[in-house]
Design a protein around this motif. Structure first.
Motif, PDB file in Angstrom:
ATOM      1  N   PRO A  73      76.861 -25.536 -49.543  1.00  0.00           N
ATOM      2  CA  PRO A  73      77.485 -25.354 -48.232  1.00  0.00           C
ATOM      3  C   PRO A  73      78.102 -26.664 -47.756  1.00  0.00           C
ATOM      4  O   PRO A  73      77.765 -27.732 -48.266  1.00  0.00           O
ATOM      5  CB  PRO A  73      76.305 -24.951 -47.341  1.00  0.00           C
ATOM      6  N   PRO A  74      78.976 -26.628 -46.775  1.00  0.00           N
ATOM      7  CA  PRO A  74      79.514 -27.878 -46.226  1.00  0.00           C
ATOM      8  C   PRO A  74      78.449 -28.626 -45.434  1.00  0.00           C
ATOM      9  O   PRO A  74      77.447 -28.042 -45.000  1.00  0.00           O
ATOM     10  CB  PRO A  74      80.661 -27.409 -45.322  1.00  0.00           C
ATOM     11  N   TYR A  75      78.652 -29.894 -45.271  1.00  0.00           N
ATOM     12  CA  TYR A  75      77.748 -30.755 -44.497  1.00  0.00           C
ATOM     13  C   TYR A  75      77.636 -30.223 -43.065  1.00  0.00           C
ATOM     14  O   TYR A  75      78.645 -30.028 -42.381  1.00  0.00           O
ATOM     15  CB  TYR A  75      78.309 -32.172 -44.494  1.00  0.00           C
ATOM     16  N   LEU A  88      69.994 -31.765 -52.173  1.00  0.00           N
ATOM     17  CA  LEU A  88      71.093 -32.689 -52.452  1.00  0.00           C
ATOM     18  C   LEU A  88      70.802 -34.063 -51.864  1.00  0.00           C
ATOM     19  O   LEU A  88      71.004 -35.094 -52.527  1.00  0.00           O
ATOM     20  CB  LEU A  88      72.388 -32.129 -51.864  1.00  0.00           C
ATOM     21  N   GLU A  89      70.329 -34.085 -50.634  1.00  0.00           N
ATOM     22  CA  GLU A  89      69.993 -35.350 -49.979  1.00  0.00           C
ATOM     23  C   GLU A  89      68.943 -36.122 -50.784  1.00  0.00           C
ATOM     24  O   GLU A  89      69.064 -37.330 -50.998  1.00  0.00           O
ATOM     25  CB  GLU A  89      69.465 -35.064 -48.579  1.00  0.00           C
ATOM     26  N   PHE A 172      79.692 -34.293 -47.637  1.00  0.00           N
ATOM     27  CA  PHE A 172      78.463 -35.039 -47.361  1.00  0.00           C
ATOM     28  C   PHE A 172      78.781 -36.535 -47.456  1.00  0.00           C
ATOM     29  O   PHE A 172      79.225 -37.002 -48.513  1.00  0.00           O
ATOM     30  CB  PHE A 172      77.363 -34.668 -48.365  1.00  0.00           C
ATOM     31  N   PRO A 173      78.573 -37.283 -46.401  1.00  0.00           N
ATOM     32  CA  PRO A 173      78.895 -38.717 -46.436  1.00  0.00           C
ATOM     33  C   PRO A 173      78.239 -39.455 -47.592  1.00  0.00           C
ATOM     34  O   PRO A 173      78.878 -40.300 -48.234  1.00  0.00           O
ATOM     35  CB  PRO A 173      78.382 -39.226 -45.081  1.00  0.00           C
ATOM     36  N   VAL A 175      77.562 -38.444 -50.476  1.00  0.00           N
ATOM     37  CA  VAL A 175      78.247 -38.130 -51.728  1.00  0.00           C
ATOM     38  C   VAL A 175      79.619 -38.792 -51.777  1.00  0.00           C
ATOM     39  O   VAL A 175      79.964 -39.461 -52.750  1.00  0.00           O
ATOM     40  CB  VAL A 175      78.385 -36.604 -51.908  1.00  0.00           C
ATOM     41  N   SER A 176      80.400 -38.614 -50.731  1.00  0.00           N
ATOM     42  CA  SER A 176      81.766 -39.153 -50.739  1.00  0.00           C
ATOM     43  C   SER A 176      81.786 -40.671 -50.826  1.00  0.00           C
ATOM     44  O   SER A 176      82.628 -41.260 -51.512  1.00  0.00           O
ATOM     45  CB  SER A 176      82.524 -38.673 -49.501  1.00  0.00           C
ATOM     46  N   ILE A 177      80.840 -41.315 -50.148  1.00  0.00           N
ATOM     47  CA  ILE A 177      80.799 -42.785 -50.172  1.00  0.00           C
ATOM     48  C   ILE A 177      80.458 -43.290 -51.572  1.00  0.00           C
ATOM     49  O   ILE A 177      81.123 -44.186 -52.110  1.00  0.00           O
ATOM     50  CB  ILE A 177      79.783 -43.314 -49.144  1.00  0.00           C
ATOM     51  N   LEU A 178      79.434 -42.691 -52.182  1.00  0.00           N
ATOM     52  CA  LEU A 178      79.026 -43.137 -53.509  1.00  0.00           C
ATOM     53  C   LEU A 178      80.060 -42.791 -54.565  1.00  0.00           C
ATOM     54  O   LEU A 178      80.274 -43.555 -55.511  1.00  0.00           O
ATOM     55  CB  LEU A 178      77.668 -42.528 -53.868  1.00  0.00           C
ATOM     56  N   GLU A 179      80.712 -41.642 -54.412  1.00  0.00           N
ATOM     57  CA  GLU A 179      81.769 -41.298 -55.363  1.00  0.00           C
ATOM     58  C   GLU A 179      82.920 -42.294 -55.242  1.00  0.00           C
ATOM     59  O   GLU A 179      83.487 -42.730 -56.253  1.00  0.00           O
ATOM     60  CB  GLU A 179      82.270 -39.879 -55.114  1.00  0.00           C
ATOM     61  N   GLY A 180      83.243 -42.668 -54.025  1.00  0.00           N
ATOM     62  CA  GLY A 180      84.308 -43.639 -53.810  1.00  0.00           C
ATOM     63  C   GLY A 180      84.009 -44.997 -54.415  1.00  0.00           C
ATOM     64  O   GLY A 180      84.925 -45.718 -54.827  1.00  0.00           O
ATOM     65  N   LYS A 181      82.723 -45.339 -54.483  1.00  0.00           N
ATOM     66  CA  LYS A 181      82.315 -46.613 -55.068  1.00  0.00           C
ATOM     67  C   LYS A 181      82.113 -46.529 -56.582  1.00  0.00           C
ATOM     68  O   LYS A 181      81.772 -47.531 -57.212  1.00  0.00           O
ATOM     69  CB  LYS A 181      81.013 -47.088 -54.418  1.00  0.00           C
TER      70      LYS A 181
END
Length: 214
Positions: A73-75, A88-89, A172-173, A175-181
């Motif tokens: 589901p979405p965040y 997930l968290e 999910f912040p 996820v997106s933050i870690l994927e970006g890094k």
């Protein structure tokens, strides 16, 4: 009357005299040091598509979350109960997994329910209907296609739902933050129960392709 069904007790005996016997050192290590899997699998509850069996994984190798239709589901930090989001968290923030794989499969009952808008709810709560409404826009689009057969529509939505879940993962912040890094990778896969074929999503095009087996 036994406290567990006989076939489960028989399976446990086989486990203790087979796999556990050969991997007891690994189990003791996991008990002592805790788990540290590098990969999380979001899979369907379907008994025919067990990730541990498909990927021939040993104890402690995969962190597996299974729900109806392998959906994410979405965040939504709204104070409600969110089992999938909680798993997930934990996987991302505590276990620090490096990969998340959303794995769908052929002949998925949840996907079939999303396509069959005329079917009656299984219970007054209609929990499956509510859950599968996460992909309602895609289900409506696929259902309206008269150029595909019923089985083609089923397969199409099974694969589209994987892309939906990956898009929701990125809301999910953590996820997106870690994927970006570059510290977390998201993947899609689709398993054909009938043939055993695994199709992997191309990250650039979104197409599903057969991986080269060497």
């Amino acid at each position: 009357m036994p406290h567990l069904p006989d076939h489960l007790l028989a399976g446990y005996r086989n486990f203790m005299t087979g796999r556990y016997l050969t991997e007891s050192g690994r189990y003791r290590e996991l008990a002592r040091e805790g788990q540290a899997p590098e990969t999380m699998i979001v899979a369907c509850c379907d008994s025919r598509a067990a990730p541990e069996a498909i990927f021939d994984a040993g104890p402690g190798e995969l962190f597996v979350l299974r729900n109806v239709g392998n959906l994410v589901p979405p965040y939504a930090p709204d104070g409600e109960f969110h089992s999938t989001s909680a798993a997930l968290e934990f996987a991302v923030q505590s276990l620090k997994v490096k990969n998340i794989v959303v794995m769908g499969h052929g002949r998925c009952g949840g996907i079939r329910a999303a396509l069959d808008t005329n079917s009656a709810p299984l219970s007054p709560g209609d929990f499956i209907g509510k859950w599968m409404s996460l992909i309602a826009p895609a289900a409506e689009t696929v259902s309206s296609s008269t150029f595909m057969t019923a089985s083609e529509r089923q397969t199409a939505l099974e694969r589209i739902s994987i892309r939906y879940s990956i898009a929701n993962l990125r809301t999910f912040p953590c996820v997106s933050i870690l994927e970006g890094k570059g510290r977390l990778s998201l993947h899609g896969a689709w398993f054909d129960i009938s043939t055993g074929e695994l199709w992997v999503m191309n990250k650039e095009t979104g197409d599903f392709e057969r991986p080269e087996m060497t």
